[in-house]
Structure formats: structure tokens, C-alpha cells
Scaffold this motif. Structure first.
Motif, short mmCIF file in Angstrom:
data_model
loop_
_atom_site.label_atom_id
_atom_site.label_comp_id
_atom_site.label_asym_id
_atom_site.label_seq_id
_atom_site.Cartn_x
_atom_site.Cartn_y
_atom_site.Cartn_z
N GLY A 197 0.81 -1.22 0.00
CA GLY A 197 0.00 0.00 0.00
C GLY A 197 0.84 1.27 0.00
N LYS A 198 2.10 1.12 0.41
CA LYS A 198 3.02 2.26 0.43
C LYS A 198 4.31 1.97 -0.32
CE LYS A 198 1.39 4.16 4.85
NZ LYS A 198 1.80 4.54 6.23
N SER A 199 4.83 0.76 -0.15
CA SER A 199 6.10 0.41 -0.78
C SER A 199 6.16 -1.09 -1.05
CB SER A 199 7.27 0.82 0.13
OG SER A 199 7.18 0.15 1.38
N TRP A 200 7.23 -1.50 -1.74
CA TRP A 200 7.43 -2.92 -2.05
C TRP A 200 8.30 -3.54 -0.96
CZ3 TRP A 200 4.97 -5.33 -5.98
CH2 TRP A 200 4.41 -4.53 -6.98
N VAL A 201 7.86 -4.70 -0.46
CA VAL A 201 8.57 -5.40 0.61
C VAL A 201 9.01 -6.77 0.11
CG1 VAL A 201 8.44 -6.29 2.96
CG2 VAL A 201 7.18 -4.20 2.35
N SER A 202 10.31 -7.04 0.20
CA SER A 202 10.84 -8.33 -0.27
C SER A 202 10.36 -9.47 0.62
CB SER A 202 12.37 -8.30 -0.28
OG SER A 202 12.84 -7.32 -1.18
N PHE A 203 10.17 -10.63 -0.01
CA PHE A 203 9.79 -11.83 0.74
C PHE A 203 10.27 -13.05 -0.04
CE2 PHE A 203 6.41 -11.50 -2.31
CZ PHE A 203 5.97 -12.79 -2.55
N ALA A 204 10.21 -14.19 0.59
CA ALA A 204 10.60 -15.47 -0.01
C ALA A 204 12.10 -15.51 -0.29
CB ALA A 204 9.80 -15.76 -1.29
N GLU A 205 12.56 -16.66 -0.71
CA GLU A 205 13.99 -16.85 -0.97
C GLU A 205 14.36 -16.30 -2.35
OE1 GLU A 205 14.59 -21.07 -0.94
OE2 GLU A 205 13.20 -21.41 -2.60
N ILE A 206 15.65 -16.16 -2.59
CA ILE A 206 16.13 -15.76 -3.90
C ILE A 206 15.88 -16.90 -4.88
CG2 ILE A 206 18.20 -15.23 -5.26
CD1 ILE A 206 19.30 -13.82 -2.76
N LEU A 207 15.29 -16.56 -6.03
CA LEU A 207 15.01 -17.56 -7.06
C LEU A 207 15.83 -17.23 -8.29
CD1 LEU A 207 11.12 -17.64 -6.63
CD2 LEU A 207 12.72 -19.41 -5.90
N ASP A 208 16.13 -18.23 -9.10
CA ASP A 208 16.92 -17.94 -10.30
C ASP A 208 16.50 -18.82 -11.46
OD1 ASP A 208 18.44 -20.44 -10.34
OD2 ASP A 208 19.57 -19.65 -8.64
N ASP A 209 17.10 -18.51 -12.61
CA ASP A 209 16.80 -19.23 -13.85
C ASP A 209 18.08 -19.87 -14.36
OD1 ASP A 209 15.65 -20.15 -16.17
OD2 ASP A 209 15.84 -18.26 -17.24
N ARG A 210 18.80 -20.49 -13.47
CA ARG A 210 20.05 -21.14 -13.88
C ARG A 210 19.76 -22.58 -14.31
NH1 ARG A 210 24.05 -17.63 -12.65
NH2 ARG A 210 23.74 -16.28 -10.88
#
Length: 393
Positions: A380-393
Motif C-alpha cells: 500500500g506504500k512500498s514494495w517489501v521483499s519476501f521469499a527466498e532468492i530464485l533464479d533461472d540457472r
């Protein structure tokens, strides 16, 4: 007279030699960006990089050489990109092109630069076509590929909601197709059963209301909206007006700017999911971060009147630090061949504004520098990171 003539000749030769030496010592970098026209807001990227290399020069340059950074206006027009790129290569004799913006604009000079064997590095476009070392070895992307981002969203769906009923709305062009291709690739054999509806739109369309109504009617509880610009606002507002509440609602990183969310009503964007690989320099969680502090110190000294809420300044700084890593690795060999060799042999490079745990790695057969992303949710105000880092390797 003979002595005077001899001295004049020596003076002239000395001037020519000095000019040649200065020319030789320059690391000449070319760039085209829209400083005018509909995408002129991205011009701040180039202005930041001008200041960045001015600082590098003030500190002694790179391996003893000064950087001559020449960034020209292409007004986001492919014919203008061709004109300015030819000028940079044939008249300014730049060693490389760096950080030019746009898929259509870069496409217009793609074959030309590869034919001339001029490195076309870290383009600001996520099109998959830029990572094609076999056919276009002199071109490298600088953004996470749209397809890779699609992969990351699908991986999260498989983790968080394996029984999801998915609806896809996509722009009917390479941008939309790349995202959807990555999303389906990551779903694999489950794609046919999980995707219950798909719709697309043309960029010339006035609205997407009929597509949204069709997708809601499918009974989907997950929406992947591959949208840009005004269609971001329309999709968020349209879903709210339909009373549709998808449990997971994704939009691409390129659609996550607050300026796109506000017309839809920020309250309607709560819960929206996007992704990023870069620290939000204005987020208080990074207030004591060493990399963010370095960025703010640079901005205070070199661009003190800049609006720090404009994330394009941080983007310009971010990509300049990546290029600087490549140039320093060149040591005393600034041939085009070695520049490309160093750009395609990066090993777990850390950058000041990359999220923790993320690094840059490339190889002769792997031209994608950024393949890791972290999901983030709008509160509602900003973006908050969540979950683990994901990749396309």
C-alpha cells in the motif's frame, strides 16, 4: 631559417604525437539514450553515468587511463539510433557501446555492431534475443531477461500454490511472449493443467476490460498480468472493479513503478507481487547499508539536485559499477576482443546495489549477467521483499 623550420617541424610532430597518445589513452565508450521524446525520463540514467565516469577520472581513471563517455540522444527512435551509433563508431571511434535503451532501438544496430565487432554491452532491455552468443557474440544484455522473470514467478506458484488455477494476460508482442514462454517453461508438464485461461491485448487498444472479464469468468485464482504503462493501471483497477480477488497477482518488474500504481488506486494494488534484484535505495531497511551509503555520497557530491526518489539514478549507478568491473579486469589490454572476453568471464561479482546473496556471473556460452531475483509484495506504500532468492540457472 633552417633551425626555425626544423623546430617548427619538431613542434608539429610533437603535437601530433601528443594528440595520438591522448587518443590512445582514452577508453572511449558510446551510448544512445532518449534525452528527448516519449521516453526522455530514462535520460537520467546517462546523466548519472556521465557523473560516475567523471568521478572515476578524478580518481585517476581505470588502470591509468581516462574514460571518455559519449552519450547521445536517439529520442527512442530506431532511425535516430542508427544515425547516432554510426557517428559514435565511425567518427568518435568508440571502443564499445554501453547501456543503450530499448528493444527496437538496439535491434536497429544489432547486426551493424556485430558486423563491425564492436561490443554492445549491458543493453537496457530484457528481450531474450540479446543473449545469443552463437549468432551475435558481440552483444550482451544488462537486465534480467523477461523470460527469466517469468520462470521465477512460475517457480513461486509451484511452491506456494501447486493446485493453482492460473489466468494469463499478456501484451501481444515480444515483450509479452518472452514472459509467457519463461512462465510456461518453468511450469513444465503442469502448464496445461494449471493454466485455465489466456488473453492478450494490442498496445493500440483503448482498454483491456473485456479480457479481464473473460479471465475472471475462468475461475482462476492466480493472475499473471504481463502489462506495461497504462495497462498496468487498467489491470489493477479493472480487477478491483470486477470484485475479483486473485490469491496471487503478478506484474513484471517493469510495471512496478508507483507512477503506474497510483492511477489504479494504491489500495487496489495491495498484495500485488513483482520482483527485483536491486536494493531500493529509499527503503529504510538499507539506511545503514555500505553500498547504499556509497551511492548517496556519490549523488551528494556529483548530482546534489537530483530527485533521489527517481530510481533511474540508482539504475544508472548500478550498471556503471558493472561496466567498471569489466574495464578494471582488462588491465592494460583495452582491445575490443579483451573487453568482450572480460565481460563474458565474470565470476560471482558483487555490486554495491545488488541484493544480498546475489552476484553476477557470465560465461562464453552464458551471456545473462542477472539471473537471480527476489519476489516483493506491495503493502500500500512500498514494495517489501519476501521469499527466498530464485533464479533461472
Amino acid at each position: 631559417m633552417k633551425l626555425r623550420h626544423a623546430l617548427a617541424v619538431l613542434f608539429t610532430l610533437g603535437a601530433i604525437t601528443a594528440a595520438f597518445a591522448d587518443d590512445k589513452d582514452d577508453i572511449r565508450i558510446g551510448q544512445t539514450l532518449p534525452y528527448s521524446g516519449p521516453a526522455s525520463g530514462f535520460g537520467t540514467i546517462g546523466r548519472t553515468q556521465e557523473a560516475f565516469f567523471a568521478r572515476i577520472n578524478a580518481e585517476g581513471g581505470i588502470n591509468g587511463r581516462k574514460v571518455k563517455f559519449i552519450t547521445l540522444d536517439d529520442a527512442y527512435s530506431p532511425p535516430k539510433t542508427v544515425e547516432q551509433t554510426r557517428k559514435l563508431v565511425e567518427q568518435e571511434e568508440v571502443l564499445m557501446m554501453f547501456g543503450s535503451l530499448g528493444t527496437a532501438t538496439n535491434s536497429a544496430v544489432h547486426r551493424y555492431l556485430n558486423g563491425k565487432k564492436v561490443p554492445q554491452l549491458f543493453l537496457l532491455s530484457g528481450a531474450t534475443k540479446w543473449a545469443d552468443p552463437k549468432n551475435f557474440p558481440w552483444t550482451m544484455p544488462g537486465m534480467p531477461a523477461y523470460e527469466s522473470e517469468g520462470v521465477v514467478y512460475a517457480k513461486y506458484v509451484l511452491q506456494a500454490k501447486p493446485e493453482a488455477r492460473i489466468a494469463i494476460l499478456s501484451q501481444n508482442d515480444d515483450f509479452g511472449r518472452d514472459y509467457v514462454a519463461g512462465f510456461k517453461r518453468a511450469l513444465g508438464s503442469k502448464a496445461a493443467g494449471m493454466i485455465v485461461a489466456e488473453a492478450s491485448y494490442e498496445t493500440s487498444a483503448p482498454t483491456i476490460s473485456s479480457q479481464l472479464a473473460t479471465l475472471k469468468a475462468s475461475g482462476a485464482n492466480v493472475l499473471f498480468a504481463v502489462v506495461l504503462g497504462k495497462f498496468t493501471s487498467q489491470s489493477i483497477k479493472g480487477v478491483a472493479e470486477l470484485g475479483w480477488k486473485p490469491e496471487l497477482f503478478f506484474v513484471p518488474t517493469s510495471a512496478s513503478s508507483i507512477s503506474f500504481l497510483e492511477p489504479a488506486g494504491l489500495e487496489n494494488a495491495v498484495g500485488l507481487i513483482s520482483s527485483s534484484n536491486q536494493k531500493d535505495t529509499m527503503d529504510v531497511q538499507w539506511a545503514d547499508d555500505a553500498g547504499v551509503k556509497q551511492y548517496f555520497a556519490f549523488m551528494k557530491q556529483y548530482l546534489p539536485n537530483a530527485d533521489l526518489n527517481n530510481s533511474n539514478y540508482a539504475a544508472g549507478y548500478h550498471y556503471a559499477t558493472l561496466l567498471m568491473t569489466v574495464l578494471r579486469a582488462c588491465k592494460d589490454d583495452f582491445s575490443r576482443e579483451n573487453i568482450l572476453r572480460q565481460a563474458t568471464s565474470l565470476r560471482e561479482v558483487k555490486l554495491p546495489l545488488l541484493l544480498p546473496g546475489m552476484t553476477v556471473s557470465t560465461g562464453p556460452d552464458d551471456y545473462l549477467p542477472f539471473q537471480q531475483l527476489q519476489l516483493r509484495r506491495f503493502n500500500g506504500k512500498s514494495w517489501v521483499s519476501f521469499a527466498e532468492i530464485l533464479d533461472d540457472r
